[in-house]
Design a protein around this motif. Structure first.
Motif, short mmCIF file in Angstrom:
data_model
loop_
_atom_site.label_atom_id
_atom_site.label_comp_id
_atom_site.label_asym_id
_atom_site.label_seq_id
_atom_site.Cartn_x
_atom_site.Cartn_y
_atom_site.Cartn_z
N HIS A 1 0.83 -1.21 0.00
CA HIS A 1 0.00 0.00 0.00
C HIS A 1 0.86 1.26 0.00
O HIS A 1 1.98 1.26 0.52
CB HIS A 1 -0.90 0.03 1.24
CG HIS A 1 -1.53 -1.28 1.57
ND1 HIS A 1 -2.72 -1.70 0.99
CD2 HIS A 1 -1.16 -2.28 2.40
CE1 HIS A 1 -3.04 -2.89 1.46
NE2 HIS A 1 -2.11 -3.28 2.32
N THR B 1 -3.65 5.34 -1.36
CA THR B 1 -4.55 6.30 -0.73
C THR B 1 -3.92 7.68 -0.82
O THR B 1 -3.03 8.02 -0.04
CB THR B 1 -4.83 5.94 0.74
OG1 THR B 1 -5.35 4.61 0.81
CG2 THR B 1 -5.82 6.91 1.35
N ALA C 1 -4.83 1.08 6.09
CA ALA C 1 -4.25 0.25 5.03
C ALA C 1 -3.84 -1.11 5.59
O ALA C 1 -4.05 -2.16 4.95
CB ALA C 1 -3.06 0.96 4.41
N VAL D 1 3.62 -0.89 3.88
CA VAL D 1 2.94 0.40 3.72
C VAL D 1 4.00 1.46 3.50
O VAL D 1 4.89 1.66 4.36
CB VAL D 1 2.08 0.76 4.95
CG1 VAL D 1 1.32 2.06 4.67
CG2 VAL D 1 1.10 -0.36 5.27
N ILE E 1 -8.84 2.92 0.23
CA ILE E 1 -9.23 1.68 0.92
C ILE E 1 -10.75 1.57 1.02
O ILE E 1 -11.34 0.52 0.79
CB ILE E 1 -8.60 1.63 2.32
CG1 ILE E 1 -7.07 1.65 2.23
CG2 ILE E 1 -9.09 0.41 3.08
CD1 ILE E 1 -6.47 0.46 1.54
#
Length: 764
Positions: A368, A393, A422, A433, A613
């Motif tokens: 992510h 995101t 996430a 992440v 998300i």
């Protein structure tokens, strides 16, 4: 039709009259004499003009007459080489009759480039290069920001319009060359000069008059001149094929990578890896001349002193975040690219690229990206797809409400929950992440903004500089609080986790090597926190070695670039020419070569990147007491836009569950959909569709509900402002705290291409 013919007839007569008057007009004797003299000695004239233009360009670029004089005196041969490049371009006038016009065009072209460079250097450290032209869409999104104000935009447009008006006048009324145009000699002369250019360039490079590679692009432009620097950024794009590149070389390198070993971490024991890029982050106590009332980064310092840490050598200073990011995520080095290259804007537009995301995905990780900035800047949405990430995101998916004191950057606190979200999205697997902050970003104001700062700063040369440093240090202090809160959030999760924190580059403050305790403005710091007892192993490394070093400690040995570096780290060979030669060959093979390391296959194809998300949903509508249409749903942000029958309408963002549009925008039976919009009318994510039923159009038993939420603060708002980031990466898309709109209802008529199927998030 007769009227049109009569108009063109009168126009033709007017033109003929002008030509007759011009033919009768006696030419000015002095002008004729001057033109004849310049034609006779035009080569000498071009030489003088080239030197003059080069000097003026350096004055503009350096924003100092004396600095330009220092360049001429200290780098005289480099100065004359820059003038020679301009001289070669001026030789093109010999191919045309309108020589005066083309002299003006060519001279204006170079002056325009130099002026752009001067303007850019007043906002950032990295000078203007060819790749910046690929960021024009981002530039247009910077209007009316600290980096590109409306006044500056109007000034640029006005100057360009005046210049072209002069060129048009010269084309119509200007002198023409009356002598023999030398149809054979003139082209041969021009071609000869063009052939001489690469020869003289190679000779100058071999004689150390010029450098073929700029480890510091800003220093390169300063030492070797803007004209050469910009020209090298045009011709030196991408990567040059290594002399020893062949299948046998790659086979040998991949075989040596096996020395890194196999991944030893079991699938049910894999640690989460949270990598945080800290925008413009440095340790202010390492700036030699600053005096600080207290330590501004106690949380980072605690991690630095108690966990693995060290200096991180990055490829940029003051700007160019995306290039540090590229090195960290791919394990590749920017030193093998051409001057001013941004791979996100060039090669990653064309091909996929193995990265830490694709490597960890191969062993079951969810991957992510979280960033409180625009998803399109530096073409990040595309780049992260090419590098194999699952989700991204961006700020368009966030309900950002807090901004820095200047109001131009979001604060970073919102990233804590977005990072957590996430990780929670994939409960049955470990996560990578990659979180990108933005709060520390410049420009830093010369006037005092914070009335009562937590940390006072002194020691700079001027009060204006002290104000800049004080603003920067206090914002970095806030970022340090974010680091503490993020670490606290991660420590409360019952999961093994590694947290990697690093600065992408030093701030845009005109720092020099002598100003830093490290002695190098290309060194930032990194620190690695973990909650499962990894031993402290300090090392000074490069950005492209960072994740190889960390995964090596964690027992993860995956990926072409990372395992190669791990094998060299274990043998202590990362400082050798042999290591760098292998790195260059593997990097070329993956990005530009035949991919021998993958057996000629596309082993790591681009992913279908999902933006955000949370699903965006639309539930119902009603008419409020003012007669506007209210739309209820979930996960709305200031970048949510209502689309009626596929067409965007002016939208007021009220809250994460409420939007408002004008009743004039919709009719009974129309379809309603909400899209999360990025710059350039990109649809990042779409809601479901519902059909609007006008309670006033049909006799129903439903009663019209009245909106009870106070919406006065959102009147006449659209909730979205243009993107506002420079070619560093360097000003983000900003929704202003007060919700001021850039696309009001009277002008918001652009309709992006929207897929009706709202269930699936989309990147367009």
């Amino acid at each position: 039709m007769r009227t049109l013919k009569a108009f063109f007839s009168k126009l033709q007569n007017f033109r003929q009259t002008l030509q007759e008057k011009r033919a009768k007009r006696e030419p000015n004797a002095r002008v004729v004499k001057a033109v004849a003299f310049m034609n006779r000695y035009s080569i000498l004239f071009h030489g003088i003009l080239s030197c003059l233009l080069c000097f003026v360009i350096e004055c503009i670029s350096r924003r100092s007459f004396f600095s330009a004089c220092s360049f001429v005196g200290g780098h005289t041969l480099a100065y004359f080489y820059n003038a020679f490049i301009i001289f070669v371009s001026l030789s093109l006038v010999y191919l045309f009759k309108h020589r005066a016009l083309f002299r003006v065009l060519i001279s204006g072209f170079w002056l325009f480039l130099g002026t752009i460079n001067g303007c850019i250097l007043s906002k950032r450290v990295t000078p203007f290069g060819y790749t910046d032209l690929k960021c024009l869409s981002d530039l247009f999104a910077m209007q009316n920001t600290n980096y590109f104000t409306a006044t500056e935009a109007i000034t640029v447009v006005t100057i360009v319009a005046i210049f072209f008006a002069i060129c048009i006048w010269l084309g119509v009324h200007g002198p023409k060359f009356q002598g023999n145009n030398h149809r054979i000699f003139a082209p041969l002369f021009v071609v000869g000069l063009l052939f001489m250019l690469p020869i003289t360039t190679k000779a100058a490079q071999d004689s150390n008059i010029l450098a073929s590679y700029f480890s510091n692009i800003a220093q390169g432009y300063e030492n070797y001149g803007f004209v050469y620097g910009f020209s090298s950024s045009v011709v030196g794009r991408g990567m040059t094929k290594p002399d020893d590149y062949k299948e046998e070389t790659i086979d040998t390198l991949t075989a040596s990578s096996a020395n890194a070993g196999e991944t030893t971490v079991a699938s049910d024991d894999q640690p989460n890896i949270v990598v945080v890029l800290l925008e413009s982050f440095c340790d202010p106590t390492e700036v030699n001349f600053l005096q600080l009332s207290e330590d501004p980064i106690p949380n980072f310092r605690n991690l630095y002193e108690n966990y693995s840490s060290g200096y991180l050598t990055v490829p940029v200073v003051g700007a160019g975040t995306a290039n540090t990011e590229f090195e960290v995520l791919t394990g590749m080095s920017m030193q093998y690219f051409g001057t001013g290259e941004y791979p996100y804007k060039t090669i990653l537009k064309e091909t996929d690229c193995e990265s830490i995301a694709s490597d960890l995905s191969s062993i079951g990780y969810g991957t992510h990206v979280v960033h409180n900035n625009g998803g399109n800047f530096y073409s990040r949405a595309n780049a992260f797809s090419m590098m194999g990430f699952d989700t991204f995101t961006s700020k368009e998916m966030m309900n950002i409400q807090e901004y820095t004191p200047l109001g131009d950057w979001p604060t970073d606190n919102i990233l804590i929950n977005e990072t957590k979200k996430a990780m929670d999205a994939t409960p049955d697997q470990a996560d990578l992440v990659y979180t990108i902050t933005v709060q520390g970003h410049g420009d830093y104001p010369t006037e005092k903004i914070i009335a009562d700062p937590e940390i006072t700063v002194s020691g700079a040369d001027t009060q204006e500089a002290n104000n800049q440093w004080e603003y920067y240090v206090n914002e970095i202090h806030e970022v340090d609080k974010f680091i503490g809160n993020l670490t606290d959030m991660l420590s409360k999760r019952d999961e093994k986790t590694i947290l990697v924190l690093f600065g992408d580059h030093l701030p845009t403050m005109g720092l020099e090597d002598s100003d830093m305790k490290s002695g190098d403005i290309f060194k930032t710091k990194y620190a690695i926190w973990n909650n499962f007892g990894m031993p402290k192993q300090d090392a000074d490394i490069t950005a492209y070695q960072l994740l190889a070093n960390i995964t090596n400690q964690a027992g993860i040995h995956e990926g072409t670039m990372f395992t190669y570096t791990q094998s060299q780290l274990d043998q202590g060979l990362t400082g050798t020419d042999t290591y760098r030669d292998g790195l260059e060959n593997l990097q070329y093979d993956i990005l530009y070569g035949d991919r021998y390391c993958y057996g000629g296959e596309d082993k790591y194809p681009a992913t279908d990147l999902v933006m955000g998300i949370d699903d965006v949903s639309v539930n119902r509508t009603w008419i409020n007491s003012s007669g506007d249409i209210c739309i209820s749903g979930s996960n709305f942000t200031p970048w949510s836009k209502v689309f009626i029958n596929g067409e965007k309408v002016s939208t007021a963002f009220i809250s994460s569950s409420l939007l408002r549009i004008s009743a004039d925008s919709i009719s009974d039976g129309d379809t309603i959909q909400v899209n999360q919009m990025g710059s350039s009318n990109t649809v990042f994510r779409s809601s479901n569709e519902i059909t609007y039923v006008d309670p006033n159009a049909e006799d129903t038993e439903e009663t019209t509900e009245t909106e009870t939420e106070d919406t006065s603060s959102a009147d006449n708002t659209d909730g979205m402002t243009p993107d506002a980031e420079t070619t560093d990466g360097t000003t983000p898309d900003v929704a202003t705290p007060d919700g001021t709109a850039s696309d009001a209802a009277t002008s918001d008529s652009t309709t992006p291409d929207v897929t009706p199927d709202a269930a699936a998030p989309a990147i367009q």
